[in-house]
Design a protein around this motif. Sequence first.
Motif, mmCIF file in Angstrom:
data_model
loop_
_atom_site.group_PDB
_atom_site.id
_atom_site.type_symbol
_atom_site.label_atom_id
_atom_site.label_comp_id
_atom_site.label_asym_id
_atom_site.label_seq_id
_atom_site.Cartn_x
_atom_site.Cartn_y
_atom_site.Cartn_z
ATOM 1 N N MET A 1 -97.143 104.098 -43.279
ATOM 2 C CA MET A 1 -95.959 104.927 -43.487
ATOM 3 C C MET A 1 -94.929 104.629 -42.401
ATOM 4 O O MET A 1 -95.268 104.514 -41.226
ATOM 5 N N ASN A 2 -93.669 104.499 -42.794
ATOM 6 C CA ASN A 2 -92.600 104.203 -41.847
ATOM 7 C C ASN A 2 -92.054 105.516 -41.284
ATOM 8 O O ASN A 2 -91.184 106.142 -41.876
ATOM 9 N N TYR A 3 -92.585 105.914 -40.120
ATOM 10 C CA TYR A 3 -92.198 107.204 -39.547
ATOM 11 C C TYR A 3 -90.790 107.183 -38.960
ATOM 12 O O TYR A 3 -90.137 108.228 -38.880
ATOM 13 N N LEU A 4 -90.337 106.017 -38.556
ATOM 14 C CA LEU A 4 -88.955 105.921 -38.081
ATOM 15 C C LEU A 4 -87.983 106.205 -39.218
ATOM 16 O O LEU A 4 -86.994 106.932 -39.047
ATOM 17 N N GLU A 5 -88.291 105.685 -40.388
ATOM 18 C CA GLU A 5 -87.455 105.951 -41.562
ATOM 19 C C GLU A 5 -87.523 107.423 -41.962
ATOM 20 O O GLU A 5 -86.506 108.016 -42.347
ATOM 21 N N LEU A 6 -88.703 108.024 -41.838
ATOM 22 C CA LEU A 6 -88.833 109.445 -42.152
ATOM 23 C C LEU A 6 -88.034 110.286 -41.159
ATOM 24 O O LEU A 6 -87.411 111.285 -41.538
ATOM 25 N N ALA A 7 -88.034 109.891 -39.898
ATOM 26 C CA ALA A 7 -87.253 110.614 -38.887
ATOM 27 C C ALA A 7 -85.780 110.623 -39.252
ATOM 28 O O ALA A 7 -85.091 111.641 -39.115
ATOM 29 N N LEU A 196 -97.804 113.419 -47.522
ATOM 30 C CA LEU A 196 -97.500 113.932 -46.183
ATOM 31 C C LEU A 196 -96.763 115.266 -46.282
ATOM 32 O O LEU A 196 -97.053 116.204 -45.533
ATOM 33 N N ALA A 197 -95.824 115.367 -47.206
ATOM 34 C CA ALA A 197 -95.077 116.616 -47.391
ATOM 35 C C ALA A 197 -96.017 117.759 -47.729
ATOM 36 O O ALA A 197 -95.917 118.858 -47.158
ATOM 37 N N ASN A 198 -96.948 117.505 -48.642
ATOM 38 C CA ASN A 198 -97.910 118.545 -49.024
ATOM 39 C C ASN A 198 -98.782 118.961 -47.846
ATOM 40 O O ASN A 198 -99.088 120.146 -47.661
ATOM 41 N N GLU A 199 -99.185 117.986 -47.044
ATOM 42 C CA GLU A 199 -100.032 118.280 -45.885
ATOM 43 C C GLU A 199 -99.277 119.119 -44.856
ATOM 44 O O GLU A 199 -99.823 120.092 -44.314
#
Length: 261
Positions: A1-7, A196-199
Amino acid sequence: MNYLELAQCFEEQNSSEHYHLNSEVLHIKNTIESILSNNTKQLLFLTGEPGVGKSAFLNYIEEQFSYDIIKFDIPFLEPIDFVKILIQKTQTEVANYSLEELIKQVISLYQNSNYIVVLDEAQLLSKDMIEIIRILADSKAFWFILAMHEHESQKILNEPQFASRPHKVLKLQNISIGESKEYIFTELENKNATMLANEIIKKHIKTIHKLSKGNMRVLKKLLYTSFLLIDYAQKNDKERYKNFNKCILTMAAIDNGVINA
């Protein structure tokens, strides 16, 4: 998962493209549209805590409303410059008149139009600007929407120029826990991060909402910082911090001054 993109999903942005229309926003939007359709031109005051989304809302209506809007983001203006800008917006040459004559000119130009003049950060308006707005509002040539911080709004509203004239006050509230869930889920689902959103919603939404108190700006900062921390952990092999958890959320809260270390 690209967490930088999610940020980056949760970076503070004021464009309507990234604006989340929760029920509170829709209520304010519908109320304003009803007032514009059914009332004579008057002053509308949009209040709310810092970070609740007033500036973003003003940008949204500027881009989405089917009305002609003239928006001023920071009202550090001299009255004569303010009036001249309004005249220039009509593609009319500004005559070298006194302020009194310029006011007559701008009222004449807008008298039969349906323009909304929007001023953000209206708590910063000078006494002279307040008086000019009063004069223009009395002319019924303009609608005005003045956005200001909740804790400073009463001082402005108590000014004699406004208190004795027709006006309506609309308060933009912080969002509920349900709206927080909806916002987080929508943003992450758009990035194909539904699991991830659900979690996050299942395990951490109460903590996120409690820390942010439903303030949209604070909520965004918490998630933005959390995902940056996870991105750093993954790139630097920090095993304990590679996933969204309470520790990550606590560090994000400390970093943003939400809680003290």
